[in-house]
Design a protein around this motif. Structure first.
Motif, mmCIF file in Angstrom:
data_model
loop_
_atom_site.group_PDB
_atom_site.id
_atom_site.type_symbol
_atom_site.label_atom_id
_atom_site.label_comp_id
_atom_site.label_asym_id
_atom_site.label_seq_id
_atom_site.Cartn_x
_atom_site.Cartn_y
_atom_site.Cartn_z
ATOM 1 N N PRO A 234 0.835 -1.212 0.000
ATOM 2 C CA PRO A 234 0.000 0.000 0.000
ATOM 3 C C PRO A 234 0.865 1.256 0.000
ATOM 4 O O PRO A 234 1.024 1.905 1.039
ATOM 5 N N CYS A 235 1.453 1.615 -1.125
ATOM 6 C CA CYS A 235 2.378 2.748 -1.212
ATOM 7 C C CYS A 235 1.629 4.055 -1.010
ATOM 8 O O CYS A 235 0.786 4.435 -1.836
ATOM 9 N N GLY A 236 1.938 4.769 0.063
ATOM 10 C CA GLY A 236 1.275 6.021 0.366
ATOM 11 C C GLY A 236 1.589 7.140 -0.611
ATOM 12 O O GLY A 236 0.669 7.766 -1.151
ATOM 13 N N PRO A 237 2.883 7.444 -0.870
ATOM 14 C CA PRO A 237 3.199 8.514 -1.823
ATOM 15 C C PRO A 237 2.575 8.294 -3.200
ATOM 16 O O PRO A 237 2.047 9.229 -3.800
ATOM 17 N N ASP A 238 2.632 7.063 -3.712
ATOM 18 C CA ASP A 238 2.058 6.794 -5.029
ATOM 19 C C ASP A 238 0.544 7.004 -5.040
ATOM 20 O O ASP A 238 -0.013 7.553 -5.999
ATOM 21 N N SER A 239 -0.128 6.554 -3.993
ATOM 22 C CA SER A 239 -1.587 6.676 -3.974
ATOM 23 C C SER A 239 -2.010 8.141 -4.024
ATOM 24 O O SER A 239 -2.976 8.493 -4.717
ATOM 25 N N LEU A 240 -1.293 9.002 -3.332
ATOM 26 C CA LEU A 240 -1.620 10.427 -3.342
ATOM 27 C C LEU A 240 -1.238 11.077 -4.669
ATOM 28 O O LEU A 240 -1.995 11.880 -5.228
ATOM 29 N N ALA A 241 -0.050 10.753 -5.184
ATOM 30 C CA ALA A 241 0.410 11.356 -6.433
ATOM 31 C C ALA A 241 -0.473 10.954 -7.603
ATOM 32 O O ALA A 241 -0.827 11.787 -8.458
ATOM 33 N N ILE A 242 -0.859 9.683 -7.670
ATOM 34 C CA ILE A 242 -1.696 9.207 -8.772
ATOM 35 C C ILE A 242 -3.069 9.867 -8.732
ATOM 36 O O ILE A 242 -3.620 10.270 -9.766
ATOM 37 N N GLU A 243 -3.643 10.000 -7.545
ATOM 38 C CA GLU A 243 -4.931 10.677 -7.413
ATOM 39 C C GLU A 243 -4.838 12.117 -7.916
ATOM 40 O O GLU A 243 -5.726 12.598 -8.637
ATOM 41 N N LEU A 244 -3.768 12.796 -7.571
ATOM 42 C CA LEU A 244 -3.560 14.170 -8.015
ATOM 43 C C LEU A 244 -3.460 14.242 -9.532
ATOM 44 O O LEU A 244 -4.103 15.090 -10.180
ATOM 45 N N ILE A 245 -2.666 13.363 -10.114
ATOM 46 C CA ILE A 245 -2.456 13.380 -11.569
ATOM 47 C C ILE A 245 -3.754 13.088 -12.309
ATOM 48 O O ILE A 245 -4.090 13.745 -13.303
ATOM 49 N N GLN A 246 -4.512 12.101 -11.839
ATOM 50 C CA GLN A 246 -5.757 11.753 -12.505
ATOM 51 C C GLN A 246 -6.758 12.901 -12.481
ATOM 52 O O GLN A 246 -7.587 13.025 -13.385
ATOM 53 N N ARG A 247 -6.687 13.744 -11.478
ATOM 54 C CA ARG A 247 -7.591 14.896 -11.390
ATOM 55 C C ARG A 247 -7.144 16.045 -12.304
ATOM 56 O O ARG A 247 -7.984 16.821 -12.772
ATOM 57 N N LYS A 248 -5.837 16.150 -12.543
ATOM 58 C CA LYS A 248 -5.322 17.323 -13.253
ATOM 59 C C LYS A 248 -4.940 17.081 -14.708
ATOM 60 O O LYS A 248 -4.883 18.022 -15.491
ATOM 61 N N VAL A 249 -4.624 15.848 -15.066
ATOM 62 C CA VAL A 249 -4.218 15.554 -16.447
ATOM 63 C C VAL A 249 -5.430 15.028 -17.207
ATOM 64 O O VAL A 249 -6.005 13.998 -16.840
ATOM 65 N N LYS A 250 -5.801 15.719 -18.271
ATOM 66 C CA LYS A 250 -6.987 15.356 -19.035
ATOM 67 C C LYS A 250 -6.597 14.880 -20.435
ATOM 68 O O LYS A 250 -5.490 15.118 -20.908
ATOM 69 N N ASP A 251 -7.536 14.197 -21.074
ATOM 70 C CA ASP A 251 -7.432 13.806 -22.489
ATOM 71 C C ASP A 251 -6.393 12.727 -22.766
ATOM 72 O O ASP A 251 -6.071 12.463 -23.925
ATOM 73 N N ILE A 252 -5.821 12.111 -21.730
ATOM 74 C CA ILE A 252 -4.935 10.963 -21.928
ATOM 75 C C ILE A 252 -5.539 9.784 -21.168
ATOM 76 O O ILE A 252 -5.691 9.856 -19.940
ATOM 77 N N PRO A 253 -5.914 8.703 -21.857
ATOM 78 C CA PRO A 253 -6.455 7.536 -21.140
ATOM 79 C C PRO A 253 -5.449 6.995 -20.136
ATOM 80 O O PRO A 253 -4.250 6.922 -20.416
ATOM 81 N N MET A 254 -5.926 6.627 -18.947
ATOM 82 C CA MET A 254 -5.057 6.130 -17.883
ATOM 83 C C MET A 254 -5.693 4.910 -17.235
ATOM 84 O O MET A 254 -6.909 4.782 -17.200
ATOM 85 N N THR A 255 -4.836 4.050 -16.722
ATOM 86 C CA THR A 255 -5.296 2.961 -15.861
ATOM 87 C C THR A 255 -4.266 2.752 -14.764
ATOM 88 O O THR A 255 -3.091 3.095 -14.935
ATOM 89 N N ASN A 256 -4.711 2.209 -13.656
ATOM 90 C CA ASN A 256 -3.839 2.054 -12.486
ATOM 91 C C ASN A 256 -3.783 0.578 -12.095
ATOM 92 O O ASN A 256 -4.816 -0.030 -11.797
ATOM 93 N N LEU A 257 -2.593 0.008 -12.109
ATOM 94 C CA LEU A 257 -2.384 -1.381 -11.706
ATOM 95 C C LEU A 257 -1.717 -1.388 -10.334
ATOM 96 O O LEU A 257 -0.616 -0.870 -10.181
#
Length: 287
Positions: A234-257
């Motif tokens: 359960p990586c804490g820094p990654d979970s927060l950073a990915i949530e931030l990026i998904q909210r701010k980066v648009k128009d690029i399809p993303m998935t999280n493994l």
């Protein structure tokens, strides 16, 4: 860099094998449940090395210039290993710029502990830094050439100790390549430049390595078809950073493994195949 430094001082380097299920299981048994899967893998490799070499190198990397911090596992891994495996003989470097422990000071102290002459340590550090820089430039050139490929381009956003791991990350790369995708890695572009670029998404991100990956997303945003985030539970820094990026980066399809100690390749391959189908459909409709 580490290998080059030790070899420049005339030492033999023993490297643990590629991660396998036995190493992962050993690391799980040596770790508390709350540790991330990456830290458990690390502990498994340490245990494998015990008895197979004179010393085990466990670096402690805390804070770089400008207050750029790593995650708490990087802070504490040396103490965790020392407490878990008291029988192991350890050597380490301590990089913590806030405490005056620069990278050069850390290597200088390590060379002293190994009994090397100051001039030899200085030269070994210089050559090791040059070897690392040359290696990074080769990777950057190869990745830049890959941008010319007509294939779908997928950027994998993951820490190198995850994505290049034989058990954790390589199955994802194999799955993408089997689907004829060109794989780009977010950790390859120059870290200083990428940390600066990350400020367009967040000026307050705390973790150096997440800044690096975030800046790479900005760098490649108009050159890629999709993004795969890959993190270990359960990586804490990654979970927060990915949530931030998904909210701010648009128009690029993303998935999280998210990978844990019970993951299976079949499920990963199914998700990756579905994601590639989405990217192909999007590319087709944009023609």
């Amino acid at each position: 860099m580490w290998r080059s430094f030790f070899e420049e001082l005339g030492l033999n380097v023993v490297v643990s094998p590629n991660t396998n299920k036995a190493i992962l299981d050993a690391g799980i048994n040596a770790s508390i449940d709350e540790s991330c899967t990456s830290a458990k893998v690390y502990m498994g490799h340490v245990e494998w090395l015990i008895g197979k070499c004179d010393y085990i190198f466990v670096p402690r990397i805390a804070i770089y210039e400008n207050g750029d911090a790593t995650c708490t596992k990087f802070y504490g891994i040396y103490d965790i290993v020392r407490a878990t495996f008291p029988q192991a003989k350890l050597i380490h470097i301590n990089i913590d710029y806030e405490d005056g422990q620069t990278e050069w000071n850390a290597y200088k102290k390590l060379g002293d502990e190994l009994g090397a002459k100051p001039a030899a340590v200085k030269q070994a550090y210089k050559n090791a830094a040059a070897a690392l820089k040359n290696y990074e430039l080769e990777l950057q050139a190869a990745q830049h050439a890959l941008l010319q490929s007509p294939k779908l381009k997928v950027l994998i956003v993951a820490h190198p100790y995850n994505i290049y791991d034989a058990l954790i990350g390589e199955p994802i790369v194999r799955a993408l390549e089997s689907l004829n995708a060109a794989v780009l890695y977010a950790d390859i572009p120059d870290i200083a430049h990428m940390c600066e670029k990350s400020k367009t998404i967040s000026r307050t991100m705390y973790w150096r390595y997440n800044k690096h990956l975030t800046g790479s997303i900005v760098h490649y945003s108009d050159k890629i078809d999709g993004i795969i985030f890959m993190t270990t539970f359960p990586c804490g820094p990654d979970s927060l950073a990915i949530e931030l990026i998904q909210r701010k980066v648009k128009d690029i399809p993303m998935t999280n493994l998210v990978i844990d100690s019970n993951f299976g390749e079949a499920g990963l391959h199914t998700r990756i195949e579905s994601f590639i189908d989405i990217l192909e459909a999007k590319k087709e409709t944009s023609k």
